[in-house]
Enzyme design. Structure first.
Site, PDB file in Angstrom:
ATOM      1  N   VAL A  65      -2.513  -0.690 -10.442  1.00  0.00           N
ATOM      2  CA  VAL A  65      -2.090   0.689 -10.700  1.00  0.00           C
ATOM      3  C   VAL A  65      -1.046   1.128  -9.679  1.00  0.00           C
ATOM      4  O   VAL A  65       0.023   1.613 -10.038  1.00  0.00           O
ATOM      5  CB  VAL A  65      -3.298   1.648 -10.688  1.00  0.00           C
ATOM      6  N   ASP A  66      -1.352   0.952  -8.415  1.00  0.00           N
ATOM      7  CA  ASP A  66      -0.427   1.363  -7.351  1.00  0.00           C
ATOM      8  C   ASP A  66      -0.166   0.225  -6.373  1.00  0.00           C
ATOM      9  O   ASP A  66       0.038   0.428  -5.190  1.00  0.00           O
ATOM     10  CB  ASP A  66      -0.950   2.603  -6.630  1.00  0.00           C
TER      11      ASP A  66
END
Length: 168
Positions: free
Chosen positions: A77-78
């Site tokens: 996601v990040d």
């Protein structure tokens, strides 16, 4: 854009290819796992669309701070990964410093400054060829960088691997 970045599968393929080139031509390959610090408040406060825009901006900041032939991929996601080919330890450290500096400025959303950081785990391919092990070492080093307080990098070393094995 985020969907233009290589996926984890392509990251594995490009890492293997880089390792094969290094074995043939000499040189070393390093992998950096880079996790964005402070991203959850962006999504929570401004929504997923704003979060996606921030991820696009961070991906661009990472891409302009590595060499032209290096690979940047999104692996979570990040979380981003960078493959550095034909690299020396000093070059790898300088790249980590540039990436942290590029992200440290944070972002402005709806006239609000949102601080961000980058925790980086770095691993150099010393055993020439075990791609999964190389990626795992970079991931372990990233976890260590986060445990030490975020917005910094940690290079994998054998002690880190032994410490992880003891916790398992």
């Amino acid at each position: 854009m985020l969907h233009d970045l290589p996926s984890r599968a392509l990251l594995l393929e490009r890492t293997r290819t880089a390792q094969q080139r290094a074995e043939t031509l000499g040189g070393r390959v390093a992998v950096l796992f880079c996790e964005l610090d402070g991203f959850k408040p962006v999504n929570d406060r401004f929504g997923q669309a704003a979060g996606d825009a921030v991820l696009v901006e961070i991906a661009e900041r990472i891409a302009v701070n590595v060499r032209r032939g290096d690979t940047v991929a999104r692996v979570g996601v990040d979380t981003f990964a960078v493959i550095l080919e034909d690299v020396h330890a000093d070059d790898m450290h300088a790249t980590c410093d540039r990436l942290i500096t590029a992200v440290r400025t944070g972002v402005v959303l709806a006239e609000h400054h949102m601080p961000l950081g980058l925790s980086i785990g770095a691993a150099i391919d010393d055993d020439k060829g075990d791609t999964e092990a190389l990626l795992q070492r970079a991931d372990l080093a990233m976890d260590e960088a986060k445990a030490l307080g975020n917005n910094q990098y940690t290079e994998y070393d054998q002690r880190l691997g032994e410490s992880h094995a003891k916790r398992q």
